[in-house]
Design a protein around this motif. Sequence first.
Motif, PDB file in Angstrom:
ATOM      1  N   ILE A  33       3.889   5.865   1.834  1.00 55.74           N
ATOM      2  CA  ILE A  33       4.161   7.307   1.821  1.00 55.74           C
ATOM      3  C   ILE A  33       2.867   8.080   1.597  1.00 55.74           C
ATOM      4  CG2 ILE A  33       6.567   7.142   1.017  1.00 55.74           C
ATOM      5  CD1 ILE A  33       5.490   7.669  -1.846  1.00 55.74           C
ATOM      6  N   GLU A  34       2.908   9.332   1.992  1.00 56.72           N
ATOM      7  CA  GLU A  34       1.784  10.239   1.703  1.00 56.72           C
ATOM      8  C   GLU A  34       1.827  10.627   0.230  1.00 56.72           C
ATOM      9  OE1 GLU A  34      -0.647  10.714   3.523  1.00 56.72           O
ATOM     10  OE2 GLU A  34       0.024  10.422   5.587  1.00 56.72           O
ATOM     11  N   PRO A  35       0.758  11.001  -0.416  1.00 54.34           N
ATOM     12  CA  PRO A  35      -0.591  10.988   0.147  1.00 54.34           C
ATOM     13  C   PRO A  35      -1.182   9.575   0.174  1.00 54.34           C
ATOM     14  CG  PRO A  35      -0.662  11.687  -2.145  1.00 54.34           C
ATOM     15  CD  PRO A  35       0.795  11.471  -1.807  1.00 54.34           C
ATOM     16  N   ARG A  36      -2.196   9.417   1.008  1.00 59.74           N
ATOM     17  CA  ARG A  36      -2.958   8.169   1.084  1.00 59.74           C
ATOM     18  C   ARG A  36      -2.110   7.002   1.576  1.00 59.74           C
ATOM     19  NH1 ARG A  36      -8.049   8.247   1.535  1.00 59.74           N
ATOM     20  NH2 ARG A  36      -8.625   6.677   0.027  1.00 59.74           N
ATOM     21  N   ILE A  37      -1.292   7.289   2.569  1.00 64.03           N
ATOM     22  CA  ILE A  37      -0.494   6.230   3.188  1.00 64.03           C
ATOM     23  C   ILE A  37      -1.435   5.142   3.741  1.00 64.03           C
ATOM     24  CG2 ILE A  37      -0.379   7.419   5.436  1.00 64.03           C
ATOM     25  CD1 ILE A  37       2.522   6.445   5.656  1.00 64.03           C
ATOM     26  N   GLY A  38      -1.041   3.877   3.555  1.00 61.42           N
ATOM     27  CA  GLY A  38      -1.843   2.773   4.069  1.00 61.42           C
ATOM     28  C   GLY A  38      -2.935   2.302   3.122  1.00 61.42           C
ATOM     29  N   TYR A  39      -3.163   3.024   2.040  1.00 66.29           N
ATOM     30  CA  TYR A  39      -4.176   2.610   1.059  1.00 66.29           C
ATOM     31  C   TYR A  39      -3.513   1.895  -0.112  1.00 66.29           C
ATOM     32  CZ  TYR A  39      -7.618   5.279   3.654  1.00 66.29           C
ATOM     33  OH  TYR A  39      -8.448   5.728   4.635  1.00 66.29           O
ATOM     34  N   TRP A  40      -4.335   1.158  -0.864  1.00 69.52           N
ATOM     35  CA  TRP A  40      -3.812   0.302  -1.930  1.00 69.52           C
ATOM     36  C   TRP A  40      -3.804   1.014  -3.275  1.00 69.52           C
ATOM     37  CZ3 TRP A  40      -1.617  -4.406  -0.995  1.00 69.52           C
ATOM     38  CH2 TRP A  40      -1.799  -4.917   0.302  1.00 69.52           C
ATOM     39  N   THR A  41      -2.761   0.740  -4.039  1.00 73.01           N
ATOM     40  CA  THR A  41      -2.626   1.397  -5.338  1.00 73.01           C
ATOM     41  C   THR A  41      -2.005   0.441  -6.356  1.00 73.01           C
ATOM     42  OG1 THR A  41      -1.883   3.443  -6.386  1.00 73.01           O
ATOM     43  CG2 THR A  41      -0.322   2.375  -4.898  1.00 73.01           C
ATOM     44  N   LEU A  42      -1.970   0.894  -7.598  1.00 69.53           N
ATOM     45  CA  LEU A  42      -1.245   0.196  -8.652  1.00 69.53           C
ATOM     46  C   LEU A  42       0.152   0.820  -8.748  1.00 69.53           C
ATOM     47  CD1 LEU A  42      -4.146   0.271 -11.246  1.00 69.53           C
ATOM     48  CD2 LEU A  42      -3.271  -1.791 -10.109  1.00 69.53           C
ATOM     49  N   PRO A  43       1.154   0.059  -9.199  1.00 69.55           N
ATOM     50  CA  PRO A  43       2.474   0.664  -9.367  1.00 69.55           C
ATOM     51  C   PRO A  43       2.399   1.770 -10.423  1.00 69.55           C
ATOM     52  CG  PRO A  43       2.441  -1.589 -10.237  1.00 69.55           C
ATOM     53  CD  PRO A  43       1.132  -1.364  -9.559  1.00 69.55           C
ATOM     54  N   ALA A  44       2.707   2.990 -10.023  1.00 71.44           N
ATOM     55  CA  ALA A  44       2.577   4.154 -10.912  1.00 71.44           C
ATOM     56  C   ALA A  44       3.330   5.320 -10.304  1.00 71.44           C
ATOM     57  CB  ALA A  44       1.109   4.526 -11.094  1.00 71.44           C
ATOM     58  N   GLY A  45       3.767   6.245 -11.143  1.00 65.67           N
ATOM     59  CA  GLY A  45       4.449   7.426 -10.635  1.00 65.67           C
ATOM     60  C   GLY A  45       4.811   8.353 -11.780  1.00 65.67           C
ATOM     61  N   TYR A  46       5.512   9.433 -11.461  1.00 62.47           N
ATOM     62  CA  TYR A  46       5.843  10.424 -12.485  1.00 62.47           C
ATOM     63  C   TYR A  46       6.865   9.895 -13.485  1.00 62.47           C
ATOM     64  CZ  TYR A  46       3.408  13.828  -9.629  1.00 62.47           C
ATOM     65  OH  TYR A  46       2.448  14.503  -8.916  1.00 62.47           O
ATOM     66  N   LEU A  47       6.591  10.149 -14.739  1.00 63.33           N
ATOM     67  CA  LEU A  47       7.574   9.880 -15.776  1.00 63.33           C
ATOM     68  C   LEU A  47       8.777  10.788 -15.563  1.00 63.33           C
ATOM     69  CD1 LEU A  47       7.992   8.254 -18.462  1.00 63.33           C
ATOM     70  CD2 LEU A  47       7.127  10.273 -19.666  1.00 63.33           C
ATOM     71  N   GLU A  48       9.980  10.253 -15.708  1.00 63.90           N
ATOM     72  CA  GLU A  48      11.201  11.030 -15.551  1.00 63.90           C
ATOM     73  C   GLU A  48      11.645  11.583 -16.906  1.00 63.90           C
ATOM     74  OE1 GLU A  48      12.675  11.801 -12.771  1.00 63.90           O
ATOM     75  OE2 GLU A  48      11.877  10.377 -11.311  1.00 63.90           O
ATOM     76  N   LEU A  49      12.561  12.542 -16.873  1.00 64.61           N
ATOM     77  CA  LEU A  49      13.160  13.048 -18.103  1.00 64.61           C
ATOM     78  C   LEU A  49      13.816  11.900 -18.875  1.00 64.61           C
ATOM     79  CD1 LEU A  49      15.004  16.382 -17.208  1.00 64.61           C
ATOM     80  CD2 LEU A  49      12.731  16.065 -18.208  1.00 64.61           C
TER      81      LEU A  49
ATOM     82  N   TYR B 101      -3.627 -10.219  -5.947  1.00 65.77           N
ATOM     83  CA  TYR B 101      -5.004 -10.333  -5.503  1.00 65.77           C
ATOM     84  C   TYR B 101      -5.908 -10.947  -6.569  1.00 65.77           C
ATOM     85  CZ  TYR B 101      -4.364  -7.654  -1.280  1.00 65.77           C
ATOM     86  OH  TYR B 101      -3.986  -7.259  -0.032  1.00 65.77           O
ATOM     87  N   ASP B 102      -6.758 -11.897  -6.140  1.00 68.33           N
ATOM     88  CA  ASP B 102      -7.859 -12.310  -7.004  1.00 68.33           C
ATOM     89  C   ASP B 102      -8.837 -11.151  -7.129  1.00 68.33           C
ATOM     90  OD1 ASP B 102      -7.240 -14.986  -7.699  1.00 68.33           O
ATOM     91  OD2 ASP B 102      -7.731 -15.612  -5.647  1.00 68.33           O
ATOM     92  N   TRP B 103      -9.542 -11.102  -8.248  1.00 65.35           N
ATOM     93  CA  TRP B 103     -10.519 -10.033  -8.492  1.00 65.35           C
ATOM     94  C   TRP B 103     -11.485  -9.900  -7.315  1.00 65.35           C
ATOM     95  CZ3 TRP B 103     -10.931  -5.931 -11.366  1.00 65.35           C
ATOM     96  CH2 TRP B 103     -12.168  -5.316 -11.518  1.00 65.35           C
ATOM     97  N   ALA B 104     -11.931 -11.042  -6.782  1.00 62.89           N
ATOM     98  CA  ALA B 104     -12.933 -11.033  -5.702  1.00 62.89           C
ATOM     99  C   ALA B 104     -12.379 -10.472  -4.395  1.00 62.89           C
ATOM    100  CB  ALA B 104     -13.470 -12.448  -5.472  1.00 62.89           C
ATOM    101  N   ASP B 105     -11.062 -10.405  -4.289  1.00 63.92           N
ATOM    102  CA  ASP B 105     -10.461  -9.992  -3.022  1.00 63.92           C
ATOM    103  C   ASP B 105      -9.884  -8.573  -3.056  1.00 63.92           C
ATOM    104  OD1 ASP B 105     -11.023 -12.511  -1.986  1.00 63.92           O
ATOM    105  OD2 ASP B 105      -9.127 -13.337  -2.737  1.00 63.92           O
ATOM    106  N   ILE B 106     -10.114  -7.855  -4.133  1.00 60.94           N
ATOM    107  CA  ILE B 106      -9.574  -6.489  -4.219  1.00 60.94           C
ATOM    108  C   ILE B 106     -10.208  -5.609  -3.137  1.00 60.94           C
ATOM    109  CG2 ILE B 106      -9.590  -4.395  -5.656  1.00 60.94           C
ATOM    110  CD1 ILE B 106      -9.063  -6.252  -8.056  1.00 60.94           C
ATOM    111  N   PRO B 107      -9.392  -4.905  -2.380  1.00 62.00           N
ATOM    112  CA  PRO B 107      -9.917  -4.072  -1.275  1.00 62.00           C
ATOM    113  C   PRO B 107     -10.493  -2.747  -1.790  1.00 62.00           C
ATOM    114  CG  PRO B 107      -7.512  -3.968  -1.325  1.00 62.00           C
ATOM    115  CD  PRO B 107      -7.911  -4.901  -2.423  1.00 62.00           C
ATOM    116  N   TRP B 108     -11.655  -2.831  -2.414  1.00 55.66           N
ATOM    117  CA  TRP B 108     -12.252  -1.674  -3.095  1.00 55.66           C
ATOM    118  C   TRP B 108     -12.408  -0.470  -2.183  1.00 55.66           C
ATOM    119  CZ3 TRP B 108     -12.221  -1.837  -8.159  1.00 55.66           C
ATOM    120  CH2 TRP B 108     -12.236  -3.092  -8.792  1.00 55.66           C
TER     121      TRP B 108
END
Lengths: 177, 177
Positions: free
Chosen positions: A58-74, A136-143
Amino acid sequence: MQKTPQHEPEFIRKVPDGDSMERDVCATCGFVDYKNPKIVVGSVVTWGEKILLCKRAIEPRIGYWTLPAGYLELHETAEDGAAREAREEACADIEIERLLAVYSIPRISQVQLMFRAKLKHPDIATGPESEAVGLYDWADIPWADLAFPSVGWALRHYFETKDRSDFAPFSNPVDGL
Amino acid sequence: MQKTPQHEPEFIRKVPDGDSMERDVCATCGFVDYKNPKIVVGSVVTWGEKILLCKRAIEPRIGYWTLPAGYLELHETAEDGAAREAREEACADIEIERLLAVYSIPRISQVQLMFRAKLKHPDIATGPESEAVGLYDWADIPWADLAFPSVGWALRHYFETKDRSDFAPFSNPVDGL
Ligand SMILES: [Zn+2]
Ligand SMILES: [Zn+2]
């Protein structure tokens, strides 16, 4: 918690009672249009030496790598929110270990609480917001293909302290704002 | 950031694009009425062995003792917000040392970031939200007259770790929710 006005608001600028800053206040019903910073909760999740990454569907930054994260809910604790995000984005079942970092992104009025966590078992799968997930191994992270600067900060801060349990949580790197 | 609708909203329950939960969405303009948890920033501030406390001049809990703390504002880092609150409530000039604790109060959808900080000089004075401020020895803390449970948690967590710099930030005490 205030209810959003059910009528056409007539905003005037004033300092509400007990407040110290001017806000948009509805002249008709007194509704105060507080704009609050948002809380993002997420985690660096590991299985042995491998790190869980999600490729954004999803946008923003579709196709890029991230950590699982998002808005805290009520009505959610920070830890429960981080675990929910890992479940939603990577079908991952995690155990939170401790707080790794608190990043402030004042430009977009965001505070990010990033935890260190472990997978309870190595079964992961794409959720609706991910087009791929991987360990991912540390050496293989897509920086070069990380979605946001704070993803890189959290990964580096994780690596720097991965063999320690007692340390102060990180905040933004000095060069990071 | 979305603008509050300038017309009478017609809310319907739906899952916005890219979201995973139902929200109130305006059928006319698409405004999503996100209700977000709020971030409180505050600190346990010391001068030597003494701890800064403020007697509340405002509701809720008027007349009870608290730590300098309040809502994070837009476009502010967590650390800057905690320093601002100490300035507003106790005219205190502080230096943030590190994050002491992150408390989640899901009942009221609040996350509290509590720092450990030092006064730069011992000059303090009441601000508009305080009817008294004081520097207290540990033995003299008015435990029975603290404004909120998390004030007591932060004080105890501070005392437990005051001679250490490396430790994981605390979260709610197990008996605390
Ligand atoms: Zn109104
Ligand atoms: Zn509308």
